[in-house]
Design a protein around this motif. Structure first.
Motif, PDB file in Angstrom:
ATOM      1  N   ASP A  39       0.816  -1.229   0.000  1.00 18.62           N
ATOM      2  CA  ASP A  39       0.000   0.000   0.000  1.00 18.62           C
ATOM      3  C   ASP A  39       0.849   1.279   0.000  1.00 18.62           C
ATOM      4  OD1 ASP A  39      -2.524   1.165  -0.144  1.00 18.62           O
ATOM      5  OD2 ASP A  39      -2.582   1.513   2.019  1.00 18.62           O
ATOM      6  N   LYS A  40       1.931   1.273  -0.783  1.00 22.78           N
ATOM      7  CA  LYS A  40       2.804   2.451  -0.860  1.00 22.78           C
ATOM      8  C   LYS A  40       2.576   3.281  -2.116  1.00 22.78           C
ATOM      9  CE  LYS A  40       4.837   1.464   2.954  1.00 22.78           C
ATOM     10  NZ  LYS A  40       4.515   2.223   4.141  1.00 22.78           N
ATOM     11  N   VAL A  41       1.890   2.724  -3.098  1.00 25.30           N
ATOM     12  CA  VAL A  41       1.637   3.426  -4.358  1.00 25.30           C
ATOM     13  C   VAL A  41       0.375   4.266  -4.202  1.00 25.30           C
ATOM     14  CG1 VAL A  41       1.160   3.180  -6.814  1.00 25.30           C
ATOM     15  CG2 VAL A  41       2.754   1.603  -5.696  1.00 25.30           C
ATOM     16  N   ASP A  42       0.509   5.572  -4.409  1.00 21.82           N
ATOM     17  CA  ASP A  42      -0.656   6.466  -4.342  1.00 21.82           C
ATOM     18  C   ASP A  42      -1.317   6.627  -5.702  1.00 21.82           C
ATOM     19  OD1 ASP A  42      -0.392   6.936  -1.605  1.00 21.82           O
ATOM     20  OD2 ASP A  42       1.001   8.597  -1.932  1.00 21.82           O
ATOM     21  N   ILE A  43      -0.516   6.699  -6.771  1.00 21.84           N
ATOM     22  CA  ILE A  43      -1.032   6.863  -8.127  1.00 21.84           C
ATOM     23  C   ILE A  43      -0.227   5.970  -9.053  1.00 21.84           C
ATOM     24  CG2 ILE A  43      -1.552   8.497  -9.993  1.00 21.84           C
ATOM     25  CD1 ILE A  43      -1.172  10.766  -7.870  1.00 21.84           C
ATOM     26  N   ALA A  44      -0.918   5.302  -9.984  1.00 22.68           N
ATOM     27  CA  ALA A  44      -0.229   4.487 -10.991  1.00 22.68           C
ATOM     28  C   ALA A  44      -0.808   4.791 -12.362  1.00 22.68           C
ATOM     29  CB  ALA A  44      -0.379   3.003 -10.673  1.00 22.68           C
ATOM     30  N   TRP A  45       0.086   5.098 -13.306  1.00 20.51           N
ATOM     31  CA  TRP A  45      -0.310   5.284 -14.700  1.00 20.51           C
ATOM     32  C   TRP A  45       0.078   4.012 -15.438  1.00 20.51           C
ATOM     33  CZ3 TRP A  45       1.028   9.595 -11.911  1.00 20.51           C
ATOM     34  CH2 TRP A  45       0.194  10.710 -12.038  1.00 20.51           C
ATOM     35  N   TYR A  46      -0.868   3.437 -16.163  1.00 22.99           N
ATOM     36  CA  TYR A  46      -0.642   2.194 -16.898  1.00 22.99           C
ATOM     37  C   TYR A  46      -0.600   2.491 -18.392  1.00 22.99           C
ATOM     38  CZ  TYR A  46      -1.732   0.051 -12.453  1.00 22.99           C
ATOM     39  OH  TYR A  46      -1.722  -0.298 -11.129  1.00 22.99           O
ATOM     40  N   GLU A  74      12.561   3.837  -1.281  1.00 21.97           N
ATOM     41  CA  GLU A  74      12.877   2.406  -1.226  1.00 21.97           C
ATOM     42  C   GLU A  74      11.611   1.582  -1.004  1.00 21.97           C
ATOM     43  OE1 GLU A  74      15.824   2.222   1.853  1.00 21.97           O
ATOM     44  OE2 GLU A  74      17.448   2.866   0.512  1.00 21.97           O
ATOM     45  N   SER A  75      10.711   2.066  -0.142  1.00 21.52           N
ATOM     46  CA  SER A  75       9.450   1.359   0.111  1.00 21.52           C
ATOM     47  C   SER A  75       8.579   1.317  -1.135  1.00 21.52           C
ATOM     48  CB  SER A  75       8.677   2.029   1.248  1.00 21.52           C
ATOM     49  OG  SER A  75       9.371   1.936   2.452  1.00 21.52           O
ATOM     50  N   LEU A  76       8.575   2.404  -1.896  1.00 23.00           N
ATOM     51  CA  LEU A  76       7.803   2.464  -3.135  1.00 23.00           C
ATOM     52  C   LEU A  76       8.335   1.448  -4.142  1.00 23.00           C
ATOM     53  CD1 LEU A  76       5.602   3.890  -4.838  1.00 23.00           C
ATOM     54  CD2 LEU A  76       7.358   5.550  -5.505  1.00 23.00           C
ATOM     55  N   ILE A  77       9.646   1.393  -4.291  1.00 25.44           N
ATOM     56  CA  ILE A  77      10.265   0.441  -5.221  1.00 25.44           C
ATOM     57  C   ILE A  77      10.003  -0.990  -4.778  1.00 25.44           C
ATOM     58  CG2 ILE A  77      12.482  -0.391  -6.121  1.00 25.44           C
ATOM     59  CD1 ILE A  77      13.407   2.615  -5.971  1.00 25.44           C
ATOM     60  N   ASP A  78      10.115  -1.261  -3.493  1.00 27.47           N
ATOM     61  CA  ASP A  78       9.846  -2.605  -2.973  1.00 27.47           C
ATOM     62  C   ASP A  78       8.387  -3.009  -3.182  1.00 27.47           C
ATOM     63  OD1 ASP A  78      12.453  -2.935  -2.143  1.00 27.47           O
ATOM     64  OD2 ASP A  78      12.051  -2.418  -0.051  1.00 27.47           O
ATOM     65  N   ASP A  79       7.478  -2.050  -3.080  1.00 27.19           N
ATOM     66  CA  ASP A  79       6.051  -2.351  -3.200  1.00 27.19           C
ATOM     67  C   ASP A  79       5.643  -2.667  -4.632  1.00 27.19           C
ATOM     68  OD1 ASP A  79       3.409  -2.670  -2.307  1.00 27.19           O
ATOM     69  OD2 ASP A  79       2.941  -0.572  -2.667  1.00 27.19           O
ATOM     70  N   TYR A  80       6.325  -2.078  -5.629  1.00 29.45           N
ATOM     71  CA  TYR A  80       5.932  -2.282  -7.027  1.00 29.45           C
ATOM     72  C   TYR A  80       7.189  -2.352  -7.885  1.00 29.45           C
ATOM     73  CZ  TYR A  80       2.397  -2.318 -10.657  1.00 29.45           C
ATOM     74  OH  TYR A  80       1.556  -2.702 -11.665  1.00 29.45           O
ATOM     75  N   SER A  81       7.872  -3.469  -7.810  1.00 28.24           N
ATOM     76  CA  SER A  81       9.171  -3.599  -8.476  1.00 28.24           C
ATOM     77  C   SER A  81       9.067  -3.669  -9.997  1.00 28.24           C
ATOM     78  CB  SER A  81       9.910  -4.828  -7.948  1.00 28.24           C
ATOM     79  OG  SER A  81       9.151  -5.996  -8.205  1.00 28.24           O
ATOM     80  N   ALA A  83       7.523  -1.559 -12.020  1.00 24.30           N
ATOM     81  CA  ALA A  83       7.309  -0.254 -12.664  1.00 24.30           C
ATOM     82  C   ALA A  83       8.512   0.145 -13.509  1.00 24.30           C
ATOM     83  CB  ALA A  83       7.037   0.808 -11.607  1.00 24.30           C
ATOM     84  N   ASN A  84       8.257   1.008 -14.488  1.00 25.57           N
ATOM     85  CA  ASN A  84       9.357   1.524 -15.302  1.00 25.57           C
ATOM     86  C   ASN A  84       9.826   2.882 -14.811  1.00 25.57           C
ATOM     87  OD1 ASN A  84       7.640   3.530 -16.265  1.00 25.57           O
ATOM     88  ND2 ASN A  84       8.033   3.110 -18.397  1.00 25.57           N
ATOM     89  N   CYS A  85       9.038   3.512 -13.944  1.00 24.45           N
ATOM     90  CA  CYS A  85       9.363   4.839 -13.440  1.00 24.45           C
ATOM     91  C   CYS A  85       8.782   4.999 -12.041  1.00 24.45           C
ATOM     92  CB  CYS A  85       8.787   5.896 -14.390  1.00 24.45           C
ATOM     93  SG  CYS A  85       9.135   7.593 -13.893  1.00 24.45           S
ATOM     94  N   TYR A  86       9.566   5.578 -11.155  1.00 26.88           N
ATOM     95  CA  TYR A  86       9.130   5.825  -9.778  1.00 26.88           C
ATOM     96  C   TYR A  86       9.244   7.319  -9.498  1.00 26.88           C
ATOM     97  CZ  TYR A  86       9.949   0.831  -9.346  1.00 26.88           C
ATOM     98  OH  TYR A  86       9.918  -0.528  -9.532  1.00 26.88           O
ATOM     99  N   GLU A  87       8.214   7.867  -8.858  1.00 28.72           N
ATOM    100  CA  GLU A  87       8.243   9.278  -8.484  1.00 28.72           C
ATOM    101  C   GLU A  87       7.789   9.421  -7.049  1.00 28.72           C
ATOM    102  OE1 GLU A  87       6.157  12.352 -10.667  1.00 28.72           O
ATOM    103  OE2 GLU A  87       7.047  11.625 -12.525  1.00 28.72           O
TER     104      GLU A  87
END
Length: 105
Positions: A39-46, A74-81, A83-87
């Protein structure tokens, strides 16, 4: 975090989502608060031809510290490994006004 702070955070997410959706026309759909493991991702563009872009939004009336920023990313990356872009978007609120140093009698 109380109700007022939570509402402010959700409002910030919604505004950021709408504004950033106009910047790129290549996304297929967007989700606010997608269901992820931690539950670390607030917004995701697909996207059709690439992995998603994921964002976490932090709002605070206090200054952000580098250790906190690093931990959130780091938590964001761990939660959704996948992804092609992290912000990580940091929003400061309640900036103090400049005090008037001159007083009138």
């Amino acid at each position: 975090m109380g109700g007022k702070e939570g509402a402010w955070g959700y409002l910030a997410q919604a505004v950021i989502c709408v504004v950033n959706s106009f910047v790129s026309e290549e996304w297929e759909y967007v989700q606010i608060e997608p269901d992820t493991e931690n539950d670390k991702v607030d917004i995701a563009w697909y996207y059709i031809k690439q992995e998603p872009k994921v964002v976490q939004v932090k709002t605070s009336k206090n200054n952000f510290t580098m250790p906190s920023i690093r931990k959130w990313l780091e938590s964001l990356i761990d939660d959704y490994s996948e992804a092609n872009c992290y912000e990580l978007i940091l929003k400061l609120g309640h900036v103090m006004r400049k005090q008037n140093i001159f007083r009138t009698a």
